[in-house]
Motif scaffolding. Structure first.
Motif, PDB file in Angstrom:
ATOM      1  N   LEU A 184     -28.777  -2.300 -13.961  1.00  9.67           N
ATOM      2  CA  LEU A 184     -28.063  -2.722 -12.751  1.00  9.67           C
ATOM      3  C   LEU A 184     -27.599  -1.516 -11.936  1.00  9.67           C
ATOM      4  O   LEU A 184     -27.697  -1.506 -10.694  1.00  9.67           O
ATOM      5  CB  LEU A 184     -26.878  -3.597 -13.131  1.00  9.67           C
ATOM      6  N   LEU A 185     -27.107  -0.497 -12.604  1.00 12.87           N
ATOM      7  CA  LEU A 185     -26.677   0.702 -11.895  1.00 12.87           C
ATOM      8  C   LEU A 185     -27.850   1.414 -11.237  1.00 12.87           C
ATOM      9  O   LEU A 185     -27.740   1.905 -10.095  1.00 12.87           O
ATOM     10  CB  LEU A 185     -25.959   1.645 -12.860  1.00 12.87           C
ATOM     11  N   ASP A 186     -28.974   1.485 -11.936  1.00 14.76           N
ATOM     12  CA  ASP A 186     -30.158   2.121 -11.362  1.00 14.76           C
ATOM     13  C   ASP A 186     -30.687   1.342 -10.162  1.00 14.76           C
ATOM     14  O   ASP A 186     -31.186   1.941  -9.197  1.00 14.76           O
ATOM     15  CB  ASP A 186     -31.253   2.251 -12.418  1.00 14.76           C
ATOM     16  N   MET A 187     -30.601   0.023 -10.196  1.00 17.21           N
ATOM     17  CA  MET A 187     -31.045  -0.778  -9.050  1.00 17.21           C
ATOM     18  C   MET A 187     -30.189  -0.496  -7.826  1.00 17.21           C
ATOM     19  O   MET A 187     -30.710  -0.344  -6.712  1.00 17.21           O
ATOM     20  CB  MET A 187     -30.983  -2.269  -9.404  1.00 17.21           C
ATOM     21  N   GLU A 188     -28.884  -0.439  -8.006  1.00 16.17           N
ATOM     22  CA  GLU A 188     -28.007  -0.127  -6.876  1.00 16.17           C
ATOM     23  C   GLU A 188     -28.323   1.234  -6.276  1.00 16.17           C
ATOM     24  O   GLU A 188     -28.381   1.405  -5.059  1.00 16.17           O
ATOM     25  CB  GLU A 188     -26.548  -0.171  -7.330  1.00 16.17           C
ATOM     26  N   LYS A 189     -28.516   2.219  -7.154  1.00 20.13           N
ATOM     27  CA  LYS A 189     -28.794   3.570  -6.672  1.00 20.13           C
ATOM     28  C   LYS A 189     -30.162   3.654  -6.002  1.00 20.13           C
ATOM     29  O   LYS A 189     -30.311   4.283  -4.944  1.00 20.13           O
ATOM     30  CB  LYS A 189     -28.719   4.552  -7.840  1.00 20.13           C
ATOM     31  N   SER A 190     -31.182   3.027  -6.592  1.00 17.94           N
ATOM     32  CA  SER A 190     -32.541   3.115  -6.040  1.00 17.94           C
ATOM     33  C   SER A 190     -32.662   2.413  -4.701  1.00 17.94           C
ATOM     34  O   SER A 190     -33.542   2.762  -3.897  1.00 17.94           O
ATOM     35  CB  SER A 190     -33.545   2.511  -7.032  1.00 17.94           C
ATOM     36  N   ALA A 191     -31.818   1.415  -4.439  1.00 20.17           N
ATOM     37  CA  ALA A 191     -31.870   0.716  -3.162  1.00 20.17           C
ATOM     38  C   ALA A 191     -31.238   1.518  -2.032  1.00 20.17           C
ATOM     39  O   ALA A 191     -31.447   1.191  -0.860  1.00 20.17           O
ATOM     40  CB  ALA A 191     -31.177  -0.645  -3.276  1.00 20.17           C
ATOM     41  N   ARG A 192     -30.493   2.574  -2.366  1.00 22.17           N
ATOM     42  CA  ARG A 192     -29.776   3.328  -1.341  1.00 22.17           C
ATOM     43  C   ARG A 192     -30.086   4.820  -1.340  1.00 22.17           C
ATOM     44  O   ARG A 192     -29.826   5.496  -0.337  1.00 22.17           O
ATOM     45  CB  ARG A 192     -28.264   3.134  -1.527  1.00 22.17           C
ATOM     46  N   THR A 239     -40.300   0.132  -0.593  1.00 26.13           N
ATOM     47  CA  THR A 239     -39.894   0.019  -2.004  1.00 26.13           C
ATOM     48  C   THR A 239     -38.390  -0.168  -2.126  1.00 26.13           C
ATOM     49  O   THR A 239     -37.907  -1.001  -2.911  1.00 26.13           O
ATOM     50  CB  THR A 239     -40.336   1.271  -2.774  1.00 26.13           C
ATOM     51  N   MET A 240     -37.626   0.585  -1.347  1.00 27.02           N
ATOM     52  CA  MET A 240     -36.171   0.457  -1.402  1.00 27.02           C
ATOM     53  C   MET A 240     -35.720  -0.912  -0.892  1.00 27.02           C
ATOM     54  O   MET A 240     -34.778  -1.501  -1.436  1.00 27.02           O
ATOM     55  CB  MET A 240     -35.523   1.575  -0.584  1.00 27.02           C
ATOM     56  N   GLU A 241     -36.401  -1.445   0.108  1.00 26.26           N
ATOM     57  CA  GLU A 241     -36.066  -2.784   0.607  1.00 26.26           C
ATOM     58  C   GLU A 241     -36.374  -3.848  -0.444  1.00 26.26           C
ATOM     59  O   GLU A 241     -35.622  -4.822  -0.600  1.00 26.26           O
ATOM     60  CB  GLU A 241     -36.833  -3.073   1.890  1.00 26.26           C
ATOM     61  N   ARG A 242     -37.466  -3.670  -1.171  1.00 25.71           N
ATOM     62  CA  ARG A 242     -37.806  -4.631  -2.221  1.00 25.71           C
ATOM     63  C   ARG A 242     -36.772  -4.592  -3.353  1.00 25.71           C
ATOM     64  O   ARG A 242     -36.365  -5.646  -3.872  1.00 25.71           O
ATOM     65  CB  ARG A 242     -39.206  -4.321  -2.767  1.00 25.71           C
ATOM     66  N   ASN A 291     -33.720  -6.343  -2.139  1.00 29.33           N
ATOM     67  CA  ASN A 291     -33.911  -7.797  -2.145  1.00 29.33           C
ATOM     68  C   ASN A 291     -33.747  -8.355  -3.557  1.00 29.33           C
ATOM     69  O   ASN A 291     -33.104  -9.406  -3.749  1.00 29.33           O
ATOM     70  CB  ASN A 291     -35.297  -8.135  -1.586  1.00 29.33           C
ATOM     71  N   MET A 292     -34.307  -7.668  -4.557  1.00 27.04           N
ATOM     72  CA  MET A 292     -34.137  -8.118  -5.939  1.00 27.04           C
ATOM     73  C   MET A 292     -32.670  -8.030  -6.364  1.00 27.04           C
ATOM     74  O   MET A 292     -32.185  -8.865  -7.126  1.00 27.04           O
ATOM     75  CB  MET A 292     -35.006  -7.283  -6.871  1.00 27.04           C
ATOM     76  N   GLY A 293     -31.970  -7.014  -5.879  1.00 33.54           N
ATOM     77  CA  GLY A 293     -30.551  -6.909  -6.189  1.00 33.54           C
ATOM     78  C   GLY A 293     -29.753  -8.080  -5.632  1.00 33.54           C
ATOM     79  O   GLY A 293     -28.848  -8.600  -6.294  1.00 33.54           O
ATOM     80  N   HIS A 294     -30.106  -8.537  -4.409  1.00 30.91           N
ATOM     81  CA  HIS A 294     -29.421  -9.693  -3.828  1.00 30.91           C
ATOM     82  C   HIS A 294     -29.738 -10.973  -4.611  1.00 30.91           C
ATOM     83  O   HIS A 294     -28.864 -11.838  -4.766  1.00 30.91           O
ATOM     84  CB  HIS A 294     -29.812  -9.851  -2.362  1.00 30.91           C
ATOM     85  N   ILE A 304     -46.994  -4.274 -11.566  1.00 33.36           N
ATOM     86  CA  ILE A 304     -46.885  -2.997 -10.857  1.00 33.36           C
ATOM     87  C   ILE A 304     -45.941  -3.115  -9.671  1.00 33.36           C
ATOM     88  O   ILE A 304     -45.298  -2.132  -9.266  1.00 33.36           O
ATOM     89  CB  ILE A 304     -48.289  -2.527 -10.415  1.00 33.36           C
ATOM     90  N   THR A 305     -45.812  -4.313  -9.104  1.00 28.90           N
ATOM     91  CA  THR A 305     -44.921  -4.512  -7.965  1.00 28.90           C
ATOM     92  C   THR A 305     -43.453  -4.634  -8.368  1.00 28.90           C
ATOM     93  O   THR A 305     -42.576  -4.622  -7.507  1.00 28.90           O
ATOM     94  CB  THR A 305     -45.332  -5.780  -7.203  1.00 28.90           C
ATOM     95  N   VAL A 306     -43.170  -4.770  -9.665  1.00 28.13           N
ATOM     96  CA  VAL A 306     -41.780  -4.879 -10.120  1.00 28.13           C
ATOM     97  C   VAL A 306     -41.150  -3.491 -10.075  1.00 28.13           C
ATOM     98  O   VAL A 306     -41.745  -2.511 -10.531  1.00 28.13           O
ATOM     99  CB  VAL A 306     -41.727  -5.452 -11.548  1.00 28.13           C
ATOM    100  N   PRO A 307     -39.959  -3.354  -9.512  1.00 31.74           N
ATOM    101  CA  PRO A 307     -39.327  -2.034  -9.395  1.00 31.74           C
ATOM    102  C   PRO A 307     -39.127  -1.354 -10.732  1.00 31.74           C
ATOM    103  O   PRO A 307     -38.976  -1.986 -11.786  1.00 31.74           O
ATOM    104  CB  PRO A 307     -37.984  -2.338  -8.714  1.00 31.74           C
ATOM    105  N   LYS A 308     -39.109  -0.033 -10.688  1.00 34.47           N
ATOM    106  CA  LYS A 308     -38.971   0.787 -11.890  1.00 34.47           C
ATOM    107  C   LYS A 308     -37.677   0.526 -12.658  1.00 34.47           C
ATOM    108  O   LYS A 308     -37.706   0.454 -13.891  1.00 34.47           O
ATOM    109  CB  LYS A 308     -39.083   2.268 -11.490  1.00 34.47           C
TER     110      LYS A 308
END
Length: 478
Positions: A240-248, A267-270, A273-276, A321-325
């Motif tokens: 969860l922390l990595d998702m927040e950081k990777s989106a910004r 990629t950051m927009e995707r 979107n997954m974070g939301h 492959i489309t799923v974020p890291k």
């Protein structure tokens, strides 16, 4: 020490210097003797051989380890000695203080006990591997007989005639044999890289050779399922922390590519979107327990289903492959909670491959349960815990009825709900795995209590009461 190693290499005398007449040994003379022995081991005269043999290269690390262990033992035993022997009472008190400070065990004895424990574990693990292999052969014989009776051309992994406990044992035996084969190949063809493989991939060791939880010097007693619950919660929080950081925050390497700005932005927009989507799921009142996964699949229906008349799923879509890291690494950490998360040095495609292999193994187990119409009531105990564990369902403190309910709900969710459409089963199972990991981390019975108490502690004493209850239960067990 006030001497140089190259001067010691020319010394022909390799014997240990005897103690001085006063009976005292200084630390400088101790290390002088140790370095003299090391110099004798590492420097061979030219008349002996021109290059060290393979046997000497293998024995040299063991000899150096023994020398270091002996140096610690001697340093603690011969540090400073008085010229006259002390009285008996003071000598006894000093020996007691020394034993208490060193844990009550001599370093040489501790080293010998460690080597003996490793040899015993190696022997027991080898015997267990062979015993498991013979049992797997018996289970495969039952499947072969069932296939011949029902007119099937050959036996497959999902062939019936066995219980789910036998099927689960067969799959774990298959994994252990593959790991043993990998270790043997690495030992023969790349022995120098074997320690790095075990370092970066802790799950490479077969299950009979793993150290049981609570026996690796841990100060807190912990069972296997408690460790898995704690590690899984940590993986969820890190993801969860990595998702927040990777989106910004854009990756550092992306700034070096002047032509990849648009791809990085997408990629950051995707990820955002997954974070939301995850935030919506976390704030939904009914999105708890086994039934909450159906809501997540409904939110991702446009990603999971495709009209039958359209283009088929591409490899990029089915291989995630489309799923974020951050999500892939979070899933890998939750899946390998028993052996530890994957190393951060592993590239993302290797971590994604581990997740895909696990999803395919789960899909095969789902097919066995549905195809052979296994009654959930016949699965109990360790087999039920193992069946739920590979799907990240539940955790410690759950009853058999709760686990069976979660397993049945999983089989209902992975069944395609929309007929006539193409179904991305890998993405659906990955989404359910993520939901189950998050749901287990939010549960009050999760063993990682500090992050949960930070957010739930002020809403009442229920969580704190459960934590104190678990502590008192451990005291009663002791």
């Amino acid at each position: 020490p006030p001497f140089k190693l190259k001067e010691l290499r020319t010394t022909e005398d390799c014997s240990v210097v005897s103690p001085s007449p006063s009976g005292s040994r200084t630390e400088s003379s101790l290390y002088s003797d140790i370095l003299r022995m090391m110099a004798t081991l590492t420097a061979q005269p030219p008349r002996m051989c021109s290059a060290p043999s393979s046997a000497s290269r293998l024995l040299m690390p063991l000899l150096l380890l023994l020398v270091l262990a002996c140096s610690q033992c001697l340093a603690s035993a011969i540090s400073v000695k008085p010229a006259m022997p002390p009285p008996l009472a003071s000598a006894t008190a000093a020996a007691a203080d020394s034993a208490a400070s060193s844990g009550g065990q001599n370093p040489v004895v501790a080293l010998a006990g460690f080597l003996k424990g490793q040899l015993v574990r190696m022997k027991d693990g080898t015997v267990e591997c062979y015993t498991n292999h013979k049992r797997c052969n018996d289970i495969r014989s039952k499947q072969t007989a069932f296939a011949l009776t029902n007119g099937q051309p050959r036996r497959t992994a999902t062939t019936g005639g066995i219980t789910y406990e036998d099927y689960d044992f067969l799959q774990r035996g298959k994994d252990d044999r593959g790991k043993v084969g990998s270790l043997v190949i690495m030992s023969f063809f790349a022995p120098n890289f074997l320690p790095y493989m075990l370092m970066f991939n802790p799950g490479a060791m077969p299950s009979p050779f793993r150290v049981p939880p609570g026996t690796a010097g841990s100060a807190v007693e912990e069972t296997k399922w408690e460790k898995i619950s704690r590690q899984r919660t940590h993986a969820v929080l890190s993801s969860l922390l990595d998702m927040e950081k990777s989106a910004r925050v854009a990756p550092s390497l992306s700034k070096m590519n002047p032509f990849g700005a648009s791809k990085t932005k997408r990629t950051m927009e995707r990820i955002d979107n997954m974070g939301h989507i995850g935030a919506t799921l976390l704030t939904t009142a009914d999105a708890v327990g086994p039934t909450g996964g159906a809501g997540l699949l409904h939110m991702l229906s446009s990603e999971i289903y495709k009209t039958g008349t359209g283009e088929p799923w591409t490899k990029k879509e089915t291989q995630l492959i489309t799923v974020p890291k951050p999500i892939i690494r979070g899933l890998a950490g939750a899946i390998s909670a028993e052996s530890g998360p994957p190393s951060s040095f592993l590239p993302n495609f290797m971590v994604r491959g581990q997740v895909i292999n696990h999803i395919q193994k789960v899909a095969e187990a789902d097919e066995f349960l549905v195809k052979n119409r296994i009654d959930m009531g016949t699965i109990a105990g360790e087999s039920l815990m193992q069946a739920c564990d590979i799907r990240l369902i539940g955790g410690p403190g759950r009853s058999d009825d709760e686990l069976r309910k979660g397993l049945k709900q999983w089989l209902d969710d992975v069944t395609p709900a929309e007929s006539g459409k193409l179904y991305n089963s890998n993405l659906a199972r990955a989404a359910l795995l993520g939901y189950n990991a998050v749901d287990g981390a939010r549960d009050t019975r999760s063993m990682s209590y500090l992050p949960r108490l930070m957010f739930q502690g002020q809403y009442g004493g229920q969580v704190i009461f459960r934590y104190e209850e678990a502590k008192s239960e451990k005291r009663r067990r002791k």
